[in-house]
Design a protein around this motif. Sequence first.
Motif, PDB file in Angstrom:
ATOM      1  N   VAL A   6      33.276   2.119   3.683  1.00 14.23           N
ATOM      2  CA  VAL A   6      32.010   2.887   3.079  1.00 14.23           C
ATOM      3  C   VAL A   6      32.669   3.972   1.927  1.00 14.23           C
ATOM      4  O   VAL A   6      31.955   3.700   0.555  1.00 14.23           O
ATOM      5  N   VAL A   7      33.695   4.359   2.159  1.00 16.71           N
ATOM      6  CA  VAL A   7      34.270   5.389   1.239  1.00 16.71           C
ATOM      7  C   VAL A   7      34.536   4.446   0.018  1.00 16.71           C
ATOM      8  O   VAL A   7      34.360   4.844  -1.128  1.00 16.71           O
ATOM      9  N   PHE A   8      35.325   3.498   0.229  1.00 15.09           N
ATOM     10  CA  PHE A   8      35.911   2.705  -0.718  1.00 15.09           C
ATOM     11  C   PHE A   8      34.688   1.979  -1.648  1.00 15.09           C
ATOM     12  O   PHE A   8      34.579   2.214  -2.933  1.00 15.09           O
ATOM     13  N   THR A   9      33.876   1.646  -1.042  1.00 13.49           N
ATOM     14  CA  THR A   9      32.469   1.079  -1.621  1.00 13.49           C
ATOM     15  C   THR A   9      31.933   1.956  -2.753  1.00 13.49           C
ATOM     16  O   THR A   9      31.664   1.662  -3.779  1.00 13.49           O
TER      17      THR A   9
ATOM     18  N   PHE B 222      24.472   5.747  -9.288  1.00  2.98           N
ATOM     19  CA  PHE B 222      25.550   6.790  -8.582  1.00  2.98           C
ATOM     20  C   PHE B 222      25.766   7.793  -9.450  1.00  2.98           C
ATOM     21  O   PHE B 222      26.740   8.432  -8.956  1.00  2.98           O
ATOM     22  N   GLU B 223      25.135   8.181 -10.401  1.00  2.00           N
ATOM     23  CA  GLU B 223      25.346   9.247 -11.351  1.00  2.00           C
ATOM     24  C   GLU B 223      25.495  10.434 -10.716  1.00  2.00           C
ATOM     25  O   GLU B 223      26.430  11.543 -11.125  1.00  2.00           O
ATOM     26  N   LYS B 224      24.598  10.736  -9.797  1.00  2.00           N
ATOM     27  CA  LYS B 224      24.993  12.213  -9.059  1.00  2.00           C
ATOM     28  C   LYS B 224      26.043  12.249  -7.898  1.00  2.00           C
ATOM     29  O   LYS B 224      26.225  13.222  -7.171  1.00  2.00           O
ATOM     30  N   PHE B 225      26.637  11.026  -7.679  1.00  2.00           N
ATOM     31  CA  PHE B 225      27.580  11.141  -6.463  1.00  2.00           C
ATOM     32  C   PHE B 225      28.837  11.942  -7.130  1.00  2.00           C
ATOM     33  O   PHE B 225      29.303  11.733  -8.124  1.00  2.00           O
ATOM     34  N   GLU B 226      29.328  12.872  -6.278  1.00  2.00           N
ATOM     35  CA  GLU B 226      30.650  13.514  -6.763  1.00  2.00           C
ATOM     36  C   GLU B 226      31.538  13.101  -6.101  1.00  2.00           C
ATOM     37  O   GLU B 226      32.789  12.850  -6.419  1.00  2.00           O
ATOM     38  N   GLU B 227      31.411  12.740  -4.701  1.00  2.00           N
ATOM     39  CA  GLU B 227      32.704  12.503  -3.888  1.00  2.00           C
ATOM     40  C   GLU B 227      32.062  11.905  -2.380  1.00  2.00           C
ATOM     41  O   GLU B 227      30.857  12.156  -1.944  1.00  2.00           O
TER      42      GLU B 227
ATOM     43  N   LEU C  53      33.543   3.539  -5.816  1.00  2.00           N
ATOM     44  CA  LEU C  53      34.012   2.525  -6.850  1.00  2.00           C
ATOM     45  C   LEU C  53      33.173   2.730  -7.851  1.00  2.00           C
ATOM     46  O   LEU C  53      33.750   2.924  -9.103  1.00  2.00           O
ATOM     47  N   PRO C  54      31.821   2.705  -8.148  1.00  2.00           N
ATOM     48  CA  PRO C  54      31.049   2.950  -9.064  1.00  2.00           C
ATOM     49  C   PRO C  54      31.374   4.401  -9.938  1.00  2.00           C
ATOM     50  O   PRO C  54      30.848   4.550 -11.110  1.00  2.00           O
ATOM     51  N   ILE C  55      31.723   5.360  -9.000  1.00  2.00           N
ATOM     52  CA  ILE C  55      32.004   6.377  -9.790  1.00  2.00           C
ATOM     53  C   ILE C  55      33.330   6.681 -10.280  1.00  2.00           C
ATOM     54  O   ILE C  55      33.862   7.717 -10.860  1.00  2.00           O
ATOM     55  N   ASP C  56      34.030   5.539 -10.038  1.00  2.00           N
ATOM     56  CA  ASP C  56      35.675   5.679 -10.785  1.00  2.00           C
ATOM     57  C   ASP C  56      35.554   5.649 -12.161  1.00  2.00           C
ATOM     58  O   ASP C  56      34.824   4.652 -12.760  1.00  2.00           O
ATOM     59  N   GLU C  57      36.314   6.292 -13.049  1.00  2.00           N
ATOM     60  CA  GLU C  57      36.112   6.136 -14.355  1.00  2.00           C
ATOM     61  C   GLU C  57      36.686   4.663 -14.833  1.00  2.00           C
ATOM     62  O   GLU C  57      36.388   4.394 -15.794  1.00  2.00           O
TER      63      GLU C  57
ATOM     64  N   ILE D 244      28.581  12.062   1.828  1.00  2.00           N
ATOM     65  CA  ILE D 244      28.493  12.056   0.569  1.00  2.00           C
ATOM     66  C   ILE D 244      27.919  13.415  -0.247  1.00  2.00           C
ATOM     67  O   ILE D 244      26.964  13.742   0.213  1.00  2.00           O
ATOM     68  N   HIS D 245      28.733  13.656  -1.219  1.00  2.00           N
ATOM     69  CA  HIS D 245      28.337  14.957  -1.753  1.00  2.00           C
ATOM     70  C   HIS D 245      27.799  14.583  -3.373  1.00  2.00           C
ATOM     71  O   HIS D 245      28.252  13.634  -3.923  1.00  2.00           O
TER      72      HIS D 245
END
Lengths: 520, 331, 316, 343, 303
Positions: free
Chosen positions: A104-107, A124-129, A110-114, A140-141
């Motif tokens: 889950v962490v990996f998945t 996933f725009e609002k995902f920090e971590e 992924l989309p928040i990785d630059e 999920i933060h």
Amino acid sequence: NDGSFDSTASDASATDGEPAEGGDLIVGGLSGPTVFNSLYSTSSTDSTIQDFMFNGLVEMDENVEPQPDLAENWEQSEDGLAWTFNLRDDVTWHDGESFTADDVVFTYSLPIDEDYIGPRGSSFEKFEEVVKIDDYTVEIHLSDPAPDMLADAMGYHVLPEHILGDLPVEEVGTHEFNTKEPIGTGPYKFDEWKQGQYVRVVANEDYFEGRPYIDSITYKIVPDKNSLLAQFTAGDLDHLSLTTEDIPSGEGLVEDGAAIMESIESASYSFMLYNLEHPALKEKEVRHALAHGLDRNTVIDTVLDGNGNVLDIPAVPFMPAYNEDPPVFEYDPEKAKEILDEAGWEVGADGVREKNGERLSFSIISNQGNSVREKIMLIAKQQWEEELGAEVSTEIIESSAFSDQVHRHEFDIAMRGWSISLDPGISSAFATEQIENGTNYGFYSNPEVDRLREESDLEPDPEKRYELIEEAQAIIAEDQPYLFLYNSDAYTLYNPKLQGHIMHPKAEFYRVHEWWFAQD
Amino acid sequence: MSDLLTIENLKTYFFKKKKVIPAVDGVDLKIKKGETIALVGESGCGKSLTSLSIMRLVPKPGGEIVEGKVNLDGVDLTKLTENEMCKVRGRDVSMIFQEPMTSLNPVLTIGEQLIEVIINHQKVSRPKAREKSIELLKIVGFSRAEEIMKDFPHRLSGGMRQRVMIAIALSCNPKLLIADEPTTALDVTIQAQILELMKGLTKEFDTSILLITHDLGVVSELAERVVVMYGGQVVEEAPIDSILNNPYHPYTDGLIQSVPSLTGEIKELHTIKGNVPSPDQFPKGCRFAPRCHKAFDRCFNEHPDLKAISDSCSVRCFLYEDKQEEEEYNV
Amino acid sequence: MITYIIRRCLLTIPVLVGISMVSFGIVQLAPGEPTALFIDPEISAEDREAYLEHYGLNDPIPVQYVKWMGQILQGNLGYSLINQGMTVQEMILARLPNTLLLMIVSAIIAFAIAIPIGVYSATKPYTLKDYTFTTFSFLGVATPNFWIGLLAVTFLSVQFGWFPTGGVATLNEPFSIFDRLHHLILPAVVLGTSDMASLTRYSRTSMLDVLDQDYIRTARAKGFKQGKVVYKHGLRNGLIPVITMTGLMLPNFIGGSVIIEKVFNWPGIGLLFIDATFQRDYPLIMGLVMVSALLVVVGNLLADILYAIFDPRIEY
Amino acid sequence: MSKVLEKEILEKESAGEPKQEILRVTDLKKYFPIKSGVLQKTVGHIKAVDGISFSINKGETLGIVGESGCGKSTAGRTIIRLEEPTEGKILFKGKDISHMKEKELRKQVRREIQMIFQDPYASLNPRKTLGSTIVEPLNEYNLYGNQKQRLERVGELLETVGLDSSYSNRYPHEFSGGQRQRIGIARTLALDPEVIIADEAVSALDVSIQAQVINLMQRLQEEFELTYMFISHDLSVVRHISDKVAVMYLGKIMEIADKNSLYEEPMHPYTQALLSAVPVPKKHGATQRERITLKGDIPNPANPPKGCVFCTRCPAAMDICREVQPILKTKKENHSVACHLFE
Amino acid sequence: MNAKEITVNQQDPEKVNNITNKPESLLKIGVEKFFKNKLSVLGGITIIIVVGMAVFAPWIAPFDPAKQDLLNTLAPPSMEHFLGTDELGRDVFSRLLYGARVSLLVSFTAVIGMKTIGVVIGASAGYFGKVVDSILMRFVDVIISFPQIFLLITMLAVLEPGLKTLIIVFILFSWTGTARLVRGEFLSLRNREFVLAARTMGLKTSRIMFRHILPNAMGPIIVSATLSVGGVILSEAGLSFLGLGIQPPTPSWGNMLQAAQDFNIMVNAWWYPIFPGLMILITVLAFNFVGDGLRDAFDPRDK
Ligand SMILES: Nc1ncnc2c1ncn2[C@@H]1O[C@H](COP(=O)(O)OP(=O)(O)OP(=O)(O)O)[C@@H](O)[C@H]1O
Ligand SMILES: Nc1ncnc2c1ncn2[C@@H]1O[C@H](COP(=O)(O)OP(=O)(O)OP(=O)(O)O)[C@@H](O)[C@H]1O
Ligand SMILES: [Mg+2]
Ligand SMILES: [Mg+2]
């Protein structure tokens, strides 16, 4: 009007006894899949096939309620900035590895990785971590509260970290996993993809909700709509989503007892997109007049054979936030003329209205291959020209070029539709910030709507949030950046032997592992 | 010597749209065994068509034998069915065509074209037919016959092709060989070789030859008797000597005088004025009358018959009517 | 002969390079790009940019072309943009055999019907039979392909159930020649009919020509019966121009097959072409262009070789 | 007779000067590439014309004989510059025209050298009427005033060659062979040429019509002081019309001489064979020559023998003939021969 | 002069002979041969009728072809609507008439355009030969080797879709066949003696090419043109099937047929696809018959 055709047939078959294992479910679609990875694909065929093989953390049921999927339960922090998900511990990947928080962490990282290259970043725009608490707990933060989190981001399928985890992020999208050896947790395992012919998945014996009843599902690729119907008629398909034009044929089959037809309101709506920089269309009065000038009920009757509902706001009725009482622009050509007269648009010598030397003239474009839009466009042309004194030209453009033209705001009116997510939030397509480089192709800008959208997006309390949304819906309806047309019903035709079928506004094969074939 | 071929009153017409073209209009001809007869006349007078009528190969559609008998060894060829005729062609009567360049099938080897005809008419095995073909090629003067067998026509020169045609024509020892301008396409030195060859044939196999040409030189090399045609009819028939030195018909006379000679004094060439009338426009009287410098009234109004004026000569001309009547009277 | 073929192949290289350059240009000229497909889920501007950047789609066209050429020279047609993770080669190879099979069988059908009819008409020109056959063969060319195709599917397959409704083989059944043929018949016949007419006309004209030749008269003079004259002496000569025609017809087959593939759900390269073009999958489009250009070239070469086999006057 | 023609006749008659050379050809060669395959790669050359030289005086006729394929037509076409010469010079009235550009040719030469083609039917455009075929060059050069006068001129020309002027709106296929040949002549005369190359102008005709055409050509030559290059394979016809005769074999001139000298005392073995092989009607009193029968194969023009090209068939061939090419040398007055026998 | 006398004498018999024998012109022979072929005559008449329908469409058509009647869609043939109505209630008969205009306009202009380009390029390649020929023919090779469908789709995407684009696209990519044909004809004609004769007359090159050679190559060109007309009509229908044909609401037979290619319509309103299909069939058939008749009429051999 849903369910009117299936009653007799499905009642008869509902008594067909206990679910039994076996059979091959053959389903059909117009196009082939592209990739088996929800973070990298956008086509509906893709998501249909992905759903056989993968699971998200949460899924939305047919009543748009979130249900546990890979997550057993979840909770949100007070401020709405942190979500904790408790995962199932009895899930294994198709290759036998167990599913854990690492996946889950990996998945979701992924989309928040630059380095991520794919179309899904905006969800996933609002995902920090994404943080692993223990093997079966994930946190999920977020940067801002995200009330649409469950309906949107958590629906993306979890990917196996043990296969993709070591890859550089930019290469995940092009890994063979995506097309040749997808490994998921879902009820069906990938079996074979014959280019241009079919994709076959077979039952996952170890599925965490139990082995699916149907042994295998073959997704047949049939590029012609008529052939699809022909194949169903000939008994070569067990399940088919009908386009509205084919409903009469479907009815015929139902009468012959050769099929069951079910329908449900779909999570999509159609509209005509105005370019608000057009000299005439930028006037709200003109837009109101056009709305009064188009007989949407007749459109639905002729073009959709009555299978759809006139729509006045950017939402569909089954959603939790749906303004029942927005400003409505009924078919009333006289009123339309009055509005135009008042706004200073006077009928010129050739019958076309003019104002300050500007003619009431525009073109409607549509994409190639959609005969419903084509017909609506032609009806609008006729009605507006004859009754309102507008000058309308129509043009059909090859699909990619059409999209390109819309992107670049090069149109007057474009025939379009949105398929909407199961979260009722106001779409970014109405946000001022989305005009440049975004989905607001028509230059719509209303500070009030922007404000309501931002507020509602951060509002964790559903009831309050729905109120804000409905308020915005009414403003949008009044502003008419779109000429809202209808929200159509989705029709499905299937083999009468098929049992346990559930209609879902978005997922064609909802809970397919619980479907079964009645034995002879 | 008995007559091998007798043609009586042969008429071959073309039927075009509304027109009837009497291209061959009442030809009589006799050929004895082992005899060489030459058929001469201006271009378009019906020589080739006469020979095609014997073979029953008149171009279809349009062409048709409308009347007359063609007796070959007592059998009337005009009465045979197509299938029966197939047995006669190539075996009893064979033909060398005017155009050696185009008369051979370009996609079949020389060998194949020879062998097929032998197998078709003589019940022999393929190897036998092959042997025979090689022998024939040697007879017509190919030293490398085996290699030629494998060659395609386009690799051969005109003279070689013409010799192949002759070999094909001879392959079944026909009783009658029709040679339609066998040397016009060739040059004189090769023509000489072929004429030699044909001379040999009559001696060796007792083959009768119907030689068609307009080259009087060639005629005088080969033929014993000459039949002169004009406008689809025979106008004179006589031994070669008589024709060359004492032609009766004014047309024959004109023809012989027009030939430029290789020796002797050079003078203005004699000409026959005018052209051969086209077959659908024949004048009412004698067909040669409009061009004839001896024509008189009767010639323009009446059509003369072919009449014998001596043992070996017949002519179709009013000039000799009286003479002949006298002779008849005398007899 | 072999050196000839090799030389011919070398000679096609400049043609292929020309084709690749022109089509590269045309492809890039077309508005839209692969991301246009992502429009519906509201792809963000950054995602789009990253995508374009990553696949080099922001480079100037000549640069893109050179990069692409570089790949080709390494024997690699590149990766599909749409079906990420798949090479262009494998996508094409998965479909090419189907297209070739369809083309060859339909050509065989067209030949098998057209040539006997053409020859027969030539032996009896301007008769009732000739007219009947002419009309019959023209009917094939005059009917829109998809129309007959859809009629055939609607009636022969769906209503009467005589033929499968589409595809190359029955699903979930072991391979069998009969099954494959059963699926092949309708599309091949429908595709074949459109070329049948022109083939019939060509073979008729060509045979009329040949039957007029002196060597046919020679064959008759040899005492052969009509049948032998026509088939042994006439047909081989008559076929030569027909063969040249076939080489020229090959591009039509590729073009014409798209519609048939669509109607009969035949997974060939025609459909892939349409998909690739609509989705602007540049590497795939280029790969397909090159493959079909190659097919045309090979077709012409084949026609030349057959020509030489049938006509001994041609020597290489 | 047209006024212009009359005037020209007058001029020419009054000139009365000795015959002058009008055309000279030196060492003319024309090689055709042999192309093989569809690739059209040149694999060798057919030496259709391989170094011929001669000259013709004004008002004379040069006959060219030789078996078919020996390069007679090619020589004619090259001289009139329908083919690019591979080598050699063509001097027309002292001007070198062998490398002139088409445009220059049009200006300076085309009008004055004309050609009668081997096949009269093929040389007439089947889709043009007789009149428009003949009037076209007049239009091109703006001769004879206006269109009406030009048409009158066409009528005159037709009458000159013995055709009715009313024929001018008919198509070539409506004429007989002899008439077509005369049309061909009328057309060549239209531009008042000085030299006419007649390529087998009578070979396609049969004897009686052939005689008509030859008579016509001779008459015209007398009237207009035309110069002919008369190509034929018929030795009797050439004898009849020529002043000088050249005998060609495989692209080369074997013997060239005054007519009488050549026919009465042929020197080259090939000429002798040729003359002896002509079949003659055996009239009483005609002398029959003894026939020389040639053996051996005709060599391939793409690969001619090293020495004398005739050596493969020559009854008198010597060793030297197979090694060294003989050169054309003058042996008697107006009689040259290329043969080692006369070295 | 003796010779002169002879020529004068020669005239008379020929005059008699040739004048009584009324000569036939090439055209007359061609026309006669054409009329001998009954199918071609039938084809010719059909074409005249169809063209007439197209030209006089505004006077014949009972309805405006774009006029919708949403309450009367897919009506079967009746007294009011001879051939029924379509899915938007428009009169099928009127649309067929106007569709004829479009289909014929597209095919005629496209054919004229592609034949012109093909003739010019083919003629230059064939007449000048050598380098010109090689370059032009390589160019033709390149164009021929392109998959047509790819070109059509992309060009239609690049250019504004519509009638003009369709015509341009047809022209740009279909001239190659003609070019090859004309080149072949020119190659064989340029060394024919009548062309050489024209050169010796000193005629200009352009005149030789277009006044002497071209008329003799016209037969095959006209034949291929008639056949192409049918071909273009069909191609337009095929493109419509792929959704790339003439833009609605302009009716063309192709897009009418395409609109009718719906399983539902095929089964429940079977008459609708029949009519445009039949029009295409009949017209293409007619052009093929005419082309075939022309082929024989232009064939110099007499049969
Ligand atoms: N197929 C045909 N249709 C109509 N007329 C024909 C046909 N074939 C030949 N003729 C006519 O029949 C006549 C005789 O022709 P034939 O070929 O027998 O002449 P010929 O004497 O052999 O001439 P040549 O010396 O030129 O070979 C000619 O006038 C010709 O025009
Ligand atoms: N355009 C050409 N290309 C190649 N070879 C040619 C060409 N024209 C003529 N030849 C060859 O050149 C040689 C001489 O031909 P040419 O036509 O000059 O002969 P000719 O003496 O006129 O023969 P004929 O008496 O048959 O007219 C022949 O071997 C011929 O095949
Ligand atoms: Mg003849
Ligand atoms: Mg010649």
